[in-house]
Design an enzyme around this catalytic site. Structure first.
Site, PDB file in Angstrom:
ATOM      1  N   LYS A  21      87.910 -31.699   8.362  1.00 53.08           N
ATOM      2  CA  LYS A  21      89.240 -31.582   9.208  1.00 53.08           C
ATOM      3  C   LYS A  21      88.730 -32.244  10.402  1.00 53.08           C
ATOM      4  CE  LYS A  21      92.267 -27.763   8.511  1.00 53.08           C
ATOM      5  NZ  LYS A  21      92.470 -26.410   9.079  1.00 53.08           N
ATOM      6  N   THR A  61     100.254 -16.761  16.937  1.00 54.22           N
ATOM      7  CA  THR A  61     101.243 -15.685  16.602  1.00 54.22           C
ATOM      8  C   THR A  61     100.764 -14.276  16.192  1.00 54.22           C
ATOM      9  OG1 THR A  61     102.637 -17.388  16.251  1.00 54.22           O
ATOM     10  CG2 THR A  61     103.425 -14.970  15.556  1.00 54.22           C
ATOM     11  N   GLU A 101     103.086 -20.068  21.364  1.00 54.75           N
ATOM     12  CA  GLU A 101     103.641 -21.593  21.259  1.00 54.75           C
ATOM     13  C   GLU A 101     105.007 -21.571  20.287  1.00 54.75           C
ATOM     14  OE1 GLU A 101     102.390 -24.444  22.040  1.00 54.75           O
ATOM     15  OE2 GLU A 101     104.427 -25.279  21.265  1.00 54.75           O
ATOM     16  N   LEU A 152     106.456 -24.232  18.980  1.00 52.50           N
ATOM     17  CA  LEU A 152     106.642 -25.690  18.191  1.00 52.50           C
ATOM     18  C   LEU A 152     107.110 -25.517  16.813  1.00 52.50           C
ATOM     19  CD1 LEU A 152     104.360 -26.740  16.333  1.00 52.50           C
ATOM     20  CD2 LEU A 152     102.941 -26.748  17.995  1.00 52.50           C
ATOM     21  N   GLU A 191     107.370 -27.619  13.361  1.00 55.15           N
ATOM     22  CA  GLU A 191     106.767 -28.522  12.477  1.00 55.15           C
ATOM     23  C   GLU A 191     107.730 -29.751  12.313  1.00 55.15           C
ATOM     24  OE1 GLU A 191     105.027 -27.353   8.830  1.00 55.15           O
ATOM     25  OE2 GLU A 191     104.222 -25.655   9.873  1.00 55.15           O
ATOM     26  N   LYS A 222     107.453 -14.440  21.256  1.00 58.66           N
ATOM     27  CA  LYS A 222     107.188 -15.171  19.866  1.00 58.66           C
ATOM     28  C   LYS A 222     107.643 -14.645  18.684  1.00 58.66           C
ATOM     29  CE  LYS A 222     106.041 -18.150  17.070  1.00 58.66           C
ATOM     30  NZ  LYS A 222     105.353 -19.257  17.063  1.00 58.66           N
ATOM     31  N   ALA A 225     123.629 -22.724   6.023  1.00 53.75           N
ATOM     32  CA  ALA A 225     123.779 -21.792   4.728  1.00 53.75           C
ATOM     33  C   ALA A 225     123.072 -22.629   3.752  1.00 53.75           C
ATOM     34  CB  ALA A 225     125.047 -21.352   4.642  1.00 53.75           C
ATOM     35  N   CYS A 276     105.509 -19.837   8.851  1.00 56.13           N
ATOM     36  CA  CYS A 276     105.658 -19.032  10.023  1.00 56.13           C
ATOM     37  C   CYS A 276     106.980 -18.142   9.854  1.00 56.13           C
ATOM     38  CB  CYS A 276     106.179 -19.884  11.335  1.00 56.13           C
ATOM     39  SG  CYS A 276     105.032 -21.087  11.513  1.00 56.13           S
ATOM     40  N   LYS A 330     106.400 -15.213   7.157  1.00 52.97           N
ATOM     41  CA  LYS A 330     105.062 -13.889   7.516  1.00 52.97           C
ATOM     42  C   LYS A 330     105.364 -13.469   8.860  1.00 52.97           C
ATOM     43  CE  LYS A 330     101.923 -16.962  10.009  1.00 52.97           C
ATOM     44  NZ  LYS A 330     102.041 -16.470  11.359  1.00 52.97           N
TER      45      LYS A 330
HETATM   46  C1  UGA Z   1     109.323 -22.118  13.216  1.00 54.03           C
HETATM   47  C2  UGA Z   1     110.226 -21.859  14.813  1.00 54.03           C
HETATM   48  O1  UGA Z   1     111.471 -22.611  14.737  1.00 54.03           O
HETATM   49  C3  UGA Z   1     109.227 -22.489  15.802  1.00 54.03           C
HETATM   50  O2  UGA Z   1     109.827 -22.350  17.078  1.00 54.03           O
HETATM   51  C4  UGA Z   1     108.069 -21.694  15.862  1.00 54.03           C
HETATM   52  O3  UGA Z   1     106.917 -22.029  16.794  1.00 54.03           O
HETATM   53  C5  UGA Z   1     107.243 -21.829  14.672  1.00 54.03           C
HETATM   54  O4  UGA Z   1     108.031 -21.531  13.420  1.00 54.03           O
HETATM   55  C6  UGA Z   1     105.977 -21.201  14.351  1.00 54.03           C
HETATM   56  O5  UGA Z   1     105.936 -19.737  14.357  1.00 54.03           O
HETATM   57  O6  UGA Z   1     105.103 -21.661  14.404  1.00 54.03           O
HETATM   58  P1  UGA Z   1     109.058 -24.138  11.822  1.00 54.03           P
HETATM   59  O7  UGA Z   1     108.494 -23.010  10.683  1.00 54.03           O
HETATM   60  O8  UGA Z   1     108.489 -25.540  11.926  1.00 54.03           O
HETATM   61  O9  UGA Z   1     109.238 -23.531  13.137  1.00 54.03           O
HETATM   62  O10 UGA Z   1     110.653 -24.538  11.129  1.00 54.03           O
HETATM   63  P2  UGA Z   1     112.043 -24.151  11.180  1.00 54.03           P
HETATM   64  O11 UGA Z   1     112.543 -25.336  11.940  1.00 54.03           O
HETATM   65  O12 UGA Z   1     112.186 -22.908  12.230  1.00 54.03           O
HETATM   66  O13 UGA Z   1     112.782 -23.832   9.707  1.00 54.03           O
HETATM   67  C7  UGA Z   1     112.336 -22.854   9.239  1.00 54.03           C
HETATM   68  C8  UGA Z   1     113.041 -22.591   7.732  1.00 54.03           C
HETATM   69  O14 UGA Z   1     114.547 -22.258   8.178  1.00 54.03           O
HETATM   70  C9  UGA Z   1     113.039 -24.143   6.985  1.00 54.03           C
HETATM   71  O15 UGA Z   1     112.670 -23.520   5.551  1.00 54.03           O
HETATM   72  C10 UGA Z   1     114.465 -24.340   7.186  1.00 54.03           C
HETATM   73  O16 UGA Z   1     115.105 -25.129   6.023  1.00 54.03           O
HETATM   74  C11 UGA Z   1     115.285 -23.051   7.270  1.00 54.03           C
HETATM   75  N1  UGA Z   1     116.683 -23.321   7.756  1.00 54.03           N
HETATM   76  C12 UGA Z   1     116.756 -23.726   9.314  1.00 54.03           C
HETATM   77  C13 UGA Z   1     117.658 -22.895   7.234  1.00 54.03           C
HETATM   78  O17 UGA Z   1     117.631 -22.383   6.109  1.00 54.03           O
HETATM   79  N2  UGA Z   1     118.758 -22.980   7.833  1.00 54.03           N
HETATM   80  C14 UGA Z   1     119.128 -23.490   8.983  1.00 54.03           C
HETATM   81  O18 UGA Z   1     120.135 -23.441   9.616  1.00 54.03           O
HETATM   82  C15 UGA Z   1     117.875 -23.574   9.939  1.00 54.03           C
END
Ligand code: UGA
Length: 464
Positions: free
Chosen positions: A60, A147, A177, A179, A181, A233, A281, A289, A292
């Site tokens: 990495k 986290t 954090e 953020l 992905e 968080k 939906a 994230c 877990k």
């Molecule tokens: C999530 C949080 O949104 C971030 O704020 C946080 O920092 C991050 O985890 C973390 O803990 O590091 P992320 O895992 O990148 O971010 O993904 P999300 O955009 O939150 O989406 C999570 C899941 O929810 C995806 O599988 C997405 O498809 C699903 N989702 C999202 C739905 O099924 N419906 C929705 O309306 C929105």
């Protein structure tokens, strides 16, 4: 007189401390260069600080030092190259050198779920914090970003106190954090809030210097105690997960009542107290994230005797996992009850669009389950083909949508990449054996697909 002082004497006479208001711009070390750490290191350099990224994985480190981000994250490659060229950013496996050089140490290592329970595995956080404490040569601020379960920071403070060399002053604070992905660069450079947990006036001032750019732009700062920062968080992720499972629960009512959950979500979203985001939906949440983090919170809440929070999240988790089972059922229905020897075209492998991350990906979970039932599954994802193949080598992989749907008895859209939403349904229909599509993300234009001859199934939109 000073001409005769050795380096050691100088260090003793003028111990470097980043806490003084007139100390030079703090130097940053970032331990862990995964999604969080690599993005954070690059962003800190972009904000004008000198930064060293540290990882135990030499591959990495070599990739990052050569300007290659070891995962797909829009915009990060360009920014990495730019910051390496600026001379402010470097990467190393030598934690002692990095810690001796820097003033503010960010802990950005992973906290995966343990193999035997829902608890978070804190080994990497503990190892990184120990490595910092052991190698300190001057006063420093240790900033947790990973986290973690509430209470971790307090334990790490004890660990640091036991481990650090005498005469060095440290503080350990939590600065979670948030953020996402796929939007990591934007979220890190322009955070929607900056939480500083467990700071003293000195460490708060130092962190405010580190985040001077976003603060000047208007990012709100929340200063709180250590446990509150840790809980902010996990509660944020738990709330997002709950919102998704809520709309998925309502989707099943919509199905039973011949209503359309996508229209319903739009209508709900106009209420600013509710908001439209995270009301899509479908197949539910996955990734490294949300799943877990809600499990770790369930576990920790139970340990603390807060059983109601735990049982609420248990329901959220169950509803979410049930969505995967629902999509498998829809695929079975489309194949008259059995997918044995049927060809299944799977569009999407990443846990969401704009990433190549397949950790706990609902899409791959469904694809693998159908494969286990005897289907010939061919997966296509615009970015996650390689990561998917590494985790699920027995599935078939295509290099484009057309190859994935060729000869298919049923096509499943499991990740809502634009490429799938914009696909030409008539052309694809002609390639399949039977034009059955299951829109597991509720994002296809049902009318376009049915007009092109597809039989269409979705979650929470029987009417569609
Ligand atoms: C999530 C949080 O949104 C971030 O704020 C946080 O920092 C991050 O985890 C973390 O803990 O590091 P992320 O895992 O990148 O971010 O993904 P999300 O955009 O939150 O989406 C999570 C899941 O929810 C995806 O599988 C997405 O498809 C699903 N989702 C999202 C739905 O099924 N419906 C929705 O309306 C929105």
């Amino acid at each position: 007189m000073t001409d005769h002082l050795s380096d050691l004497d100088v260090a003793e006479l003028f111990p470097r401390t980043p806490f003084s208001p007139d100390a030079p711009t703090p130097r940053i070390s970032v331990l862990g260069t995964g999604y969080l750490g690599a993005t954070h290191a690059v962003a800190m350099a972009q904000l004008g600080m000198e930064v060293v990224g540290v990882d135990t994985d030499p591959h990495k480190v070599a990739a990052l030092a050569a300007g290659k981000v070891p995962f797909f994250e829009p915009g990060l490659d360009e920014l990495l190259e730019e910051q390496l060229a600026s001379g402010r950013l470097r990467f190393t496996t030598d934690v002692a050198e990095a810690v001796g050089w820097a003033d503010v140490h960010f802990v950005c290592v992973g906290t995966p779920q343990t193999k035997t329970s829902h608890a978070a595995d804190l080994r990497f956080v503990e190892a990184a914090t120990t490595a910092i404490a052991e190698n300190l040569t001057h006063d420093a601020l240790i900033v947790g970003k990973s986290t973690v379960p509430v209470g971790t920071g307090a334990r790490l403070r004890e660990l640091v106190a036991r481990t650090q060399p005498a005469g060095v002053r440290t503080e350990l604070v939590w600065n979670p954090e948030f953020l996402r992905e796929g939007k990591a660069v934007q979220d890190t450079l322009h955070p929607d809030r900056i939480v500083m947990g467990g700071t003293t006036p000195e460490s708060e001032a130092l962190l405010r210097r580190v985040y001077a750019g976003p603060i000047a732009e208007g990012s709100p700062v929340v200063v709180c105690d250590l446990p509150t920062a840790e809980l902010v968080k996990v509660s944020a992720n738990a709330f997002l997960a709950t919102k998704i499972s809520f709309i998925n629960a309502i989707a099943s009512v919509c199905e039973a009542a011949d209503a359309d959950v996508t229209v319903l979500a739009d209508a709900l979203g106009h209420d600013t107290r509710i908001g439209r985001q995270f009301l899509d939906a479908g197949l539910g949440f996955g990734g490294g994230c949300l799943p877990k983090d809600i499990r770790a919170l369930m576990h920790r809440a139970n340990e603390l005797g807060a059983h109601q929070a735990s049982s609420l999240l248990q329901q959220v988790d169950e509803i979410n996992m049930g969505q995967r089972a629902r999509v498998i059922e829809l695929a079975l229905d489309a194949c008259e009850g059995s997918v044995l020897n049927r060809r299944v075209g799977v569009l999407g492998a990443a846990f969401k669009p704009h990433t190549d991350d397949v950790r706990d990906s609902p899409a791959l979970n469904v694809a693998a389950a159908l494969h286990l039932r005897g289907a010939q599954v061919t997966v296509y994802d615009p970015q996650a083909g390689d990561t998917a193949r590494a985790s699920f080598p027995t599935l078939g992989y295509a290099t484009d949508v057309e190859e994935a749907v060729e000869g298919a008895d049923v096509v499943l859209v499991l990740t809502e990449w634009d490429e799938f939403l914009d696909a030409e349904p008539a052309r694809l229909a002609s390639l399949t054996r039977r034009p059955h599509v299951i829109d597991a993300r509720g994002r296809l234009d049902a009318r376009r697909w049915t007009d092109a001859g597809w039989s269409f199934a979705g979650l929470g939109r029987t009417a569609a």
